[in-house]
Design an enzyme around this catalytic site. Structure first.
Site, PDB file in Angstrom:
ATOM      1  N   ASP A  22     -10.831   1.893  -3.264  1.00 59.32           N
ATOM      2  CA  ASP A  22     -11.374   1.528  -1.953  1.00 59.32           C
ATOM      3  C   ASP A  22     -12.889   1.502  -1.985  1.00 59.32           C
ATOM      4  OD1 ASP A  22      -9.010   1.139  -0.706  1.00 59.32           O
ATOM      5  OD2 ASP A  22      -8.958   3.051   0.355  1.00 59.32           O
ATOM      6  N   ASP A  62       0.839  -1.202   0.000  1.00 53.69           N
ATOM      7  CA  ASP A  62       0.000   0.000   0.000  1.00 53.69           C
ATOM      8  C   ASP A  62       0.876   1.255   0.000  1.00 53.69           C
ATOM      9  OD1 ASP A  62      -2.305   1.538   0.184  1.00 53.69           O
ATOM     10  OD2 ASP A  62      -3.059   0.552   1.985  1.00 53.69           O
TER      11      ASP A  62
HETATM   12  C1  DGJ Z   1      -5.842   1.787   1.926  1.00 51.81           C
HETATM   13  C2  DGJ Z   1      -6.216   0.565   1.142  1.00 51.81           C
HETATM   14  O1  DGJ Z   1      -6.688   0.925  -0.127  1.00 51.81           O
HETATM   15  C3  DGJ Z   1      -7.241  -0.238   1.941  1.00 51.81           C
HETATM   16  O2  DGJ Z   1      -7.678  -1.342   1.204  1.00 51.81           O
HETATM   17  C4  DGJ Z   1      -6.616  -0.664   3.245  1.00 51.81           C
HETATM   18  O3  DGJ Z   1      -5.569  -1.545   2.986  1.00 51.81           O
HETATM   19  C5  DGJ Z   1      -6.129   0.566   3.997  1.00 51.81           C
HETATM   20  N1  DGJ Z   1      -5.278   1.396   3.207  1.00 51.81           N
HETATM   21  C6  DGJ Z   1      -5.384   0.132   5.237  1.00 51.81           C
HETATM   22  O4  DGJ Z   1      -4.828   1.206   5.906  1.00 51.81           O
END
Ligand code: DGJ
Length: 739
Positions: A555, A490
């Site tokens: 997300d 991430d």
């Molecule tokens: C952003 C990601 O896109 C989410 O899926 C998740 O992993 C969060 N970060 C966790 O902090």
């Protein structure tokens, strides 16, 4: 195939259905001749001779000369429009009468043909070094055309790599300073593309967090339209892809469409320029804002590539060419790796930071029972990470959550027959962390200024080799210790103050550092998979895809929004790498409620994942999930390997109907999702593509019930009958098989 005519000094690059031609003129300049689809009856002997090339631009006293379509446009060589390269050289002393010398700084680069070569081992800058194969490893030809400045000892090599079967050209530049002084670049695109006059309708995507890949189509006015991102990652607000065509002359399956995508994950810029002549140029490469590229004597720089092509069969044809190229030539395919992307469970939306061994083990048991193959623990498993305020950078397992160590959960996941995956955000640190307390100087910042936090975090300075080494060793140790099969990598913030030990070069060095760590990890652990994520879809491009297996597109897991996000994604990127989750009935992001059918039908369009709170589901609901997952496993080879047709798009009927079809035409998946349904309106039946006319197909639903039986001819002429029960949120996925 690359064809060179030594008499006219004309180059013809011949691809499956397209050509690209340019010529060295009498003054040794390399000038573009044309690019486009080839006539249907063409043979390899049909080339542009160059003898009919027009001489319009050979009038240096006329304003017309500034429009000459040089293959590489340089500042100082006639044009007053956008250039591919702008360089600064140290001044050359001009002797004056009294023995003094005049020193004028020189910002002028002129490039003239020296020689050329055809090779099969050329690689663009930042090509993967992990050594893993791709699906098709057969050699490809690259044409290298070497140019030199007549005064300065400076060489530029134009590189054109051909993937003829997919009509794809990759273009990049190699810069070589053979002089005695440093040469600096203020502008450095990877290439400038010359499109026919009037090719001024641009399709691109824009967005934001949770709204990535919204597609737009605009007719451009004269001047320059820029899409760009000034980040250390590819960015959410737009993505480095484009399609351009003459207005009214192209549609989903017809018309000539030029397209391109950058293989680069940093600050980038694509400038679509329409000249007063109506000629159109696309300049694509490094962003020139806060840009620095200095080449010391003897130094070389190879830019990453722009991947481009031309489709004679519309936007759909452009997408299919990019998909096939990415599928066969970009995505790593280690021989020991899975043939298809596994069904994943990720507990982020189920538990957020509230992790415990018992909670995760319970989710894992339910996930395994419904058919999940890969179990990924998301954020919150390490250091003092109870929320996003602390702990980032301290990659040691939280003893309060996992008192017996993470090994206990890993063992349980393996016992259940699944692979184990872990979330990491290696480029970041919370100021409230041991890492930051040990190395406050390791973050991007400007001395004397406050360090701006976003999501309570700062960015590590990847301009420092010791930071890169530290991150690699940390990730390597995690893989070894916990038998990690999958990292969700991430990256959750923008660079607001990019103060680095390497100065402005950090924009490039950060990307190179991320690639280096990923490449080393994959070389050392060939069965490790990586998913690229950046607060959703902030790091998706052909550069990152060369070292990852899949990407997290957004997300936003609301199935309604996801229809459009995934349609935009599909403009350039293939379904195989598009991770898509089914989450709760009630979306945490949009607060909308959606049916399980819609959620599965939309998520099954890519690499299926589950992100729901399994502990809140009844036994009947868990059984429904299991039935969908079993169906997905029956059809995923078609989704992940088939050819995509967007039969109906949201912009037409507020519905999305897509088809994936195997290359032999014997199997297909048909997927429908209605975003809006104006009362009294009727969509046409979607007519299928790529089937065998004479074959008879059974059309079955997820319960294996035959809903239709028809010939390929009927399906490709009349299509599948629509259901009269359609409504907002209606969806279905059907499997077609020739009997
Ligand atoms: C952003 C990601 O896109 C989410 O899926 C998740 O992993 C969060 N970060 C966790 O902090």
């Amino acid at each position: 195939m690359i064809h060179f005519n030594p008499d006219t000094r004309t180059f013809n690059l011949l691809l499956k259905t397209s050509y690209y031609a340019f010529q060295v003129d009498d003054a040794d300049r390399v000038v573009h001749l044309g690019w486009g689809p080839r006539p249907d009856d063409v043979t390899d002997d049909d080339v542009i001779s160059g003898t009919v090339a027009h001489k319009t631009y050979d009038t240096p006293w006329s304003f017309i000369a500034q429009f000459r379509p040089d293959e590489v446009l340089t500042f100082g060589d006639v044009t007053s429009h956008q250039v591919t390269l702008k360089a600064s050289f140290p001044s050359l002393p001009v002797p004056l009468k009294d023995g003094e010398a005049l020193h004028l700084p020189i910002r002028d680069l002129r490039l003239r043909y020296v020689d050329h070569a055809i090779v099969t081992d050329a690689q663009p800058g930042l090509a993967p070094t992990h050594g893993l194969p791709v699906k098709d490893n057969s050699p490809r030809e690259t044409l290298r055309v070497r140019l030199k400045d007549p005064v300065q000892d400076f060489f530029v090599t134009l590189c054109y790599r051909l993937t003829p079967e997919h009509d794809i050209l990759e273009r990049w530049l190699e810069l070589e300073n053979a002089g005695q002084d440093t040469v600096s670049f203020e502008v450095c695109y990877f290439a400038s593309l010359h499109l026919p006059a009037g090719t001024n309708e641009l399709t691109y995507v824009s967005g934001a967090w949770a709204r990535e890949f919204t597609s737009h189509r605009e007719r451009l006015s004269p001047g320059t339209h820029i899409i760009d991102s000034r980040n250390l990652q590819t960015g959410h607000v737009t993505n480095p892809i484009f399609m351009v065509n003459r207005p009214g002359q192209a549609w989903e399956e017809s018309g000539t469409v030029y397209f391109g995508a950058l293989a680069y994950s940093g600050a980038w810029q694509i400038a679509v320029e329409q000249l007063p002549t109506w000629d159109v140029r696309v300049h694509a490469g490094y962003h020139s804002f806060d840009f620095q590229l200095d080449l010391a004597p003897g130094e070389k720089h190879i830019t990453p590539a722009i991947v481009c092509g031309v489709s004679a069969d519309g936007w759909g044809g452009a997408s299919r060419r990019l998909h096939a190229f990415t599928h066969d030539r970009v995505l790593p395919r280690p021989p020991q790796g899975p043939r298809f992307r596994p069904v994943l469970y990720n507990g982020w939306e189920a538990t957020y930071f509230n992790l415990s061994y018992e909670g995760q083990a319970e989710l894992a048991r339910k996930a395994a029972e419904m058919g999940v193959e890969l179990f990924c623990v998301d954020d919150g498993w390490f250091g003092a990470r109870r929320s996003d305020h602390a702990g980032l950078g301290d990659w040691v397992v939280r003893a309060d959550a996992f008192p017996e160590g993470l090994e206990q959960l890993v063992r349980e996941v393996h016992r259940l027959g699944m692979k184990f995956g872990l979330w990491v955000e290696p480029e970041m640190v919370n100021p409230d962390s041991d890492l930051y307390r040990r190395h406050p100087d390791w973050v991007l910042h400007f001395p004397g200024r406050e360090r701006t936090e976003a999501r309570h975090q700062l960015i590590l300075d990847f301009g420092r080799d010791e930071v890169i080494e530290y991150i690699f060793s940390m990730l390597d140790a995690l893989v070894e210790r916990y038998s990690i099969a999958f990292f969700k990598w991430d990256m959750n913030r923008l660079a607001t103050e990019p103060g680095s030990v390497v100065g402005k070069a950090i924009w490039r060095k950060h990307v190179a550092g991320v690639y280096r760590i990923m490449d080393r990890l994959r070389a050392k652990h060939p069965t490790l998979d990586i998913q690229s994520c950046s607060g959703g879809g902030g790091r998706i491009d052909l550069g990152i895809l060369a070292r990852t297996d899949q990407v997290w597109v957004s997300d936003n897991t609301d199935a309604f929004d996801r229809i459009g996000i995934q349609e935009g994604f599909s403009l350039a990127y293939p379904a195989r790498c598009m991770e898509a989750w089914v989450t709760h009935e009630h979306s945490h992001i949009t607060q909308r409620t959606t049916s399980l059918g819609l959620r599965f039908d939309v998520a099954m369009r890519g690499a299926l994942g589950i992100g729901s709170s399994l502990n809140e589901l009844s036994d009947a609901e868990l059984a429904e999930y299991a039935s969908y997952i079993a169906f997905y496993k029956r059809i995923r080879h078609v989704i992940q390997e088939g050819t995509l047709y967007r039969l109906e798009r949201l912009e037409e009927f507020q519905a999305s109907v897509i088809e994936y079809v195997q290359s032999d035409g014997r199997e297909a998946v048909y997927s429908e999702a209605i975003h809006d349904y104006p009362i009294g309106s009727f969509r046409p039946a979607a007519v299928l593509k790529g089937l065998i006319s004479s074959a008879i197909y059974t059309v079955t639903d997820r319960h294996n019930h035959e809903v239709q039986r028809a010939t390929g001819y009927e399906l490709m002429t009349l299509g599948l009958p629509r259901e009269m029960t359609e409504h907002v949120g209606y969806s279905r996925t059907l499997y077609l098989q020739a009997i």
